[in-house]
Design a protein around this motif. Sequence first.
Motif, PDB file in Angstrom:
ATOM      1  N   HIS A   1       0.839  -1.204   0.000  1.00 11.91           N
ATOM      2  CA  HIS A   1       0.000   0.000   0.000  1.00 11.91           C
ATOM      3  C   HIS A   1       0.874   1.253   0.000  1.00 11.91           C
ATOM      4  N   PHE A   2       1.932   1.251   0.784  1.00  7.68           N
ATOM      5  CA  PHE A   2       2.802   2.424   0.888  1.00  7.68           C
ATOM      6  C   PHE A   2       3.872   2.458  -0.206  1.00  7.68           C
ATOM      7  N   PHE A   3       4.280   1.286  -0.691  1.00  5.14           N
ATOM      8  CA  PHE A   3       5.363   1.216  -1.675  1.00  5.14           C
ATOM      9  C   PHE A   3       4.949   0.333  -2.850  1.00  5.14           C
TER      10      PHE A   3
ATOM     11  N   ASP B 172       5.531  -6.514  -7.283  1.00  7.50           N
ATOM     12  CA  ASP B 172       4.263  -6.805  -7.945  1.00  7.50           C
ATOM     13  C   ASP B 172       3.415  -7.654  -6.998  1.00  7.50           C
ATOM     14  N   PHE B 173       2.379  -7.056  -6.438  1.00  6.85           N
ATOM     15  CA  PHE B 173       1.571  -7.769  -5.443  1.00  6.85           C
ATOM     16  C   PHE B 173       0.851  -8.972  -6.051  1.00  6.85           C
TER      17      PHE B 173
ATOM     18  N   LYS C  25      11.734  -7.066   4.298  1.00  6.08           N
ATOM     19  CA  LYS C  25      12.888  -6.423   3.649  1.00  6.08           C
ATOM     20  C   LYS C  25      12.476  -5.142   2.939  1.00  6.08           C
ATOM     21  N   THR C  26      11.293  -5.161   2.306  1.00  9.03           N
ATOM     22  CA  THR C  26      10.810  -3.942   1.636  1.00  9.03           C
ATOM     23  C   THR C  26      10.547  -2.848   2.662  1.00  9.03           C
TER      24      THR C  26
ATOM     25  N   ALA D 189      11.328   2.209   4.335  1.00  5.99           N
ATOM     26  CA  ALA D 189      10.816   3.038   5.435  1.00  5.99           C
ATOM     27  C   ALA D 189      11.641   2.935   6.708  1.00  5.99           C
ATOM     28  N   GLY D 190      12.667   2.096   6.709  1.00  2.22           N
ATOM     29  CA  GLY D 190      13.482   1.955   7.911  1.00  2.22           C
ATOM     30  C   GLY D 190      12.764   1.225   9.041  1.00  2.22           C
ATOM     31  N   ILE D 191      11.780   0.384   8.699  1.00  3.09           N
ATOM     32  CA  ILE D 191      11.047  -0.362   9.718  1.00  3.09           C
ATOM     33  C   ILE D 191      11.985  -1.414  10.295  1.00  3.09           C
ATOM     34  N   PRO D 192      12.204  -1.393  11.609  1.00  7.92           N
ATOM     35  CA  PRO D 192      13.144  -2.343  12.222  1.00  7.92           C
ATOM     36  C   PRO D 192      12.719  -3.794  11.976  1.00  7.92           C
TER      37      PRO D 192
END
Length: 198
Positions: free
Chosen positions: A128-130, A135-136, A153-154, A159-162
């Motif tokens: 949704h954000f990226f 390809d979903f 990983k995405t 977004a730097g999500i830990p």
Amino acid sequence: MIMNNSGNPRHAVARSNAPRNIKLRDMDEKAMHNLFLKNMAGLIEETKNPSPCLNPNSKRGGMATHAGVALELGITRPSGTGKKMMSPQMEAILIWCQCRVRQYPDIKIENFTSCWADGRSFCALIHHFFPQAFDFTRVDSSNPKANYELAFKTGERYAGIPDFLTADDMDAMVRDRRIDPKMVFSYVQEVYRMCNEM
């Protein structure tokens, strides 16, 4: 106060240019997001400092307001029958997730356990954000570990999500049939924290 032609005072009536009776389904994503943030902030504040409220239509952002948001969007809220109820914060994040994945018809997020088991909910939320990141339509429910890796990983890359929840962690929890809702919630909360301004 304003004087009319005969010299008698009359009160000015404030007029608003805001649209009246707008339905959530008609709101654009930004307006809905802002409404959600306002409701969530009020909900968390109410959880920290509860106070009696006799008006269920209060603008404090409490459960009644959140219930209205959920109903308006056709979102399934968790019921109390036979299961432990979610905390208000968990329910708020759950509704946020449901709003974000509405355009993915096969994705139904109703909890922080089984709905995430095949990894497609993680992928839908991150996609949704990226949307340019992958390809979903190629996300396959028969390969959960690959889905976890793709989503995590995405999220970390864009977004730097830990990565405190890893594909191996999720894979092990699913294999043992013991998905920890707090671990899933904590990861999703980080997605919210890192992506809510996008």
